[in-house]
Design a protein around this motif. Structure first.
Motif, PDB file in Angstrom:
ATOM      1  N   SER A  41       1.329   6.333  -0.521  1.00 52.19           N
ATOM      2  CA  SER A  41       2.437   7.304  -0.551  1.00 52.19           C
ATOM      3  C   SER A  41       2.143   8.135   0.910  1.00 52.19           C
ATOM      4  CB  SER A  41       1.898   8.398  -1.550  1.00 52.19           C
ATOM      5  OG  SER A  41       2.751   9.482  -1.579  1.00 52.19           O
ATOM      6  N   ARG A  43       4.116  11.034   1.132  1.00 50.04           N
ATOM      7  CA  ARG A  43       4.392  12.528   0.732  1.00 50.04           C
ATOM      8  C   ARG A  43       3.515  13.262   1.879  1.00 50.04           C
ATOM      9  NH1 ARG A  43       3.923  13.157  -5.335  1.00 50.04           N
ATOM     10  NH2 ARG A  43       4.389  15.415  -4.811  1.00 50.04           N
ATOM     11  N   SER A  46       0.264  14.153  -0.702  1.00 50.32           N
ATOM     12  CA  SER A  46      -0.138  12.687  -1.381  1.00 50.32           C
ATOM     13  C   SER A  46      -1.601  12.880  -2.155  1.00 50.32           C
ATOM     14  CB  SER A  46      -0.270  11.756  -0.318  1.00 50.32           C
ATOM     15  OG  SER A  46      -0.548  10.559  -0.772  1.00 50.32           O
ATOM     16  N   SER A  48      -2.604  10.266  -3.799  1.00 50.12           N
ATOM     17  CA  SER A  48      -3.392   8.972  -3.571  1.00 50.12           C
ATOM     18  C   SER A  48      -4.034   9.201  -2.153  1.00 50.12           C
ATOM     19  CB  SER A  48      -2.323   7.989  -3.610  1.00 50.12           C
ATOM     20  OG  SER A  48      -1.346   8.015  -2.550  1.00 50.12           O
ATOM     21  N   SER A 104      -3.311   3.709  -5.217  1.00 50.93           N
ATOM     22  CA  SER A 104      -1.862   4.075  -5.045  1.00 50.93           C
ATOM     23  C   SER A 104      -1.222   4.902  -6.554  1.00 50.93           C
ATOM     24  CB  SER A 104      -1.092   2.537  -5.475  1.00 50.93           C
ATOM     25  OG  SER A 104       0.381   2.738  -5.484  1.00 50.93           O
ATOM     26  N   PRO A 105      -0.180   5.589  -6.007  1.00 51.39           N
ATOM     27  CA  PRO A 105       0.102   6.343  -7.401  1.00 51.39           C
ATOM     28  C   PRO A 105       1.138   5.265  -8.099  1.00 51.39           C
ATOM     29  CG  PRO A 105       1.089   6.997  -5.170  1.00 51.39           C
ATOM     30  CD  PRO A 105       0.502   5.933  -4.970  1.00 51.39           C
ATOM     31  N   ARG A 107       4.281   4.088  -9.865  1.00 53.63           N
ATOM     32  CA  ARG A 107       5.839   4.410  -9.732  1.00 53.63           C
ATOM     33  C   ARG A 107       6.645   3.215 -10.820  1.00 53.63           C
ATOM     34  NH1 ARG A 107       7.717   5.929  -4.102  1.00 53.63           N
ATOM     35  NH2 ARG A 107       6.434   7.912  -5.088  1.00 53.63           N
ATOM     36  N   THR A 112       3.380   1.532  -5.845  1.00 52.88           N
ATOM     37  CA  THR A 112       4.654   1.840  -4.853  1.00 52.88           C
ATOM     38  C   THR A 112       5.031   0.780  -3.663  1.00 52.88           C
ATOM     39  OG1 THR A 112       2.982   2.979  -3.340  1.00 52.88           O
ATOM     40  CG2 THR A 112       3.912   4.297  -5.152  1.00 52.88           C
TER      41      THR A 112
END
Length: 238
Positions: A41, A43, A46, A48, A104-105, A107, A112
């Motif tokens: 990520s 962000r 984040s 993650s 990882s997130p 998605r 992702t």
């Protein structure tokens, strides 16, 4: 060498007979276990990355040398030459590592693009060198809602494809926004305890693999293929 009676399709000259003696570690192993960590990520907040950093602290306590790759500014795979600085950095870290952690997130039910892009930049081979083969791997994911295992399952598939030794344990943190404080530190919980379990297991398995990975990943099919190519080259010179 004569054929093996009950195994006529095997080339006996290329068939290894594994023994415990052959599993003795080789090479210089005085350095701390080297662990590369990837997260998925970009962000600012984040989860993650927070989970990765928490896991890195645990590994460092165990005695590992840990490096976290920052995926910011890594171009999409195939969009720039392979000598791009971020690509070169990632590949150098892969070669340096003895174990890795991927986090990882989730998605749209999978990893992702940021996570997959990093893995896509890691080649199976660089000349005679394989940047991922024989490395240990731990997989983790963070979820925005209820607990899921889609990401860790996908990361396991990718780890197998990259010829890595993925440990059995894994971490999936649901409703991650509840599990980290304002400073990005993970709160004490059963999920935190599981992260400790995963890092402990990764560290142990990495210690077991060090100095043995080359032997453990040496395959009959590849030895046999090389021997056939060598014979063909000799024949062409005659």
């Amino acid at each position: 060498m004569d054929k093996i009676v009950n195994l006529p399709n095997i080339n006996p000259e290329q068939l290894d007979l594994p023994t415990l003696d052959k599993l003795s570690p080789v090479g210089e192993l005085s350095h701390a276990p080297r662990i590369l960590m990837l997260y998925g990520s970009l962000r600012e907040r984040s989860f993650s990355r927070f989970l990765t950093e928490e896991a890195a602290r645990i590994l460092a306590h165990f005695g590992a040398e840990v490096k976290i790759f920052d995926p910011m500014d890594l171009p999409m795979a195939g969009s720039v030459p392979e000598d791009h600085p971020k690509v070169a950095e990632l590949r150098a870290l892969c070669l340096w590592s003895e174990g890795q952690v991927w986090c990882s997130p989730e998605r749209h039910g999978t990893v992702t693009a940021v996570m997959k892009n990093q893995i896509d930049w890691i080649p199976l081979e660089m000349g005679a060198i394989r940047p991922s083969q024989g490395r240990t791997l731990a997989v983790m994911q963070v979820c925005g809602g209820s607990q899921s295992f889609n990401v860790v399952n996908t990361l396991r598939l990718l780890g197998r494809w990259m010829r890595m030794f993925t440990i059995p344990n894994q971490s999936s943190v649901p409703m991650a926004y509840k599990e980290f404080d304002d400073a990005g530190r993970m709160r004490q919980s059963g999920y935190y305890d599981r992260v400790v379990d995963v890092m402990e297991e990764l560290f142990k398995i990495t210690l077991l693999m060090r100095g043995r990975a080359d032997y453990l990943t040496d395959r009959y099919s590849e030895r046999n293929e090389r021997s056939m190519k060598a014979i063909d080259q000799v024949i062409r010179k005659i």
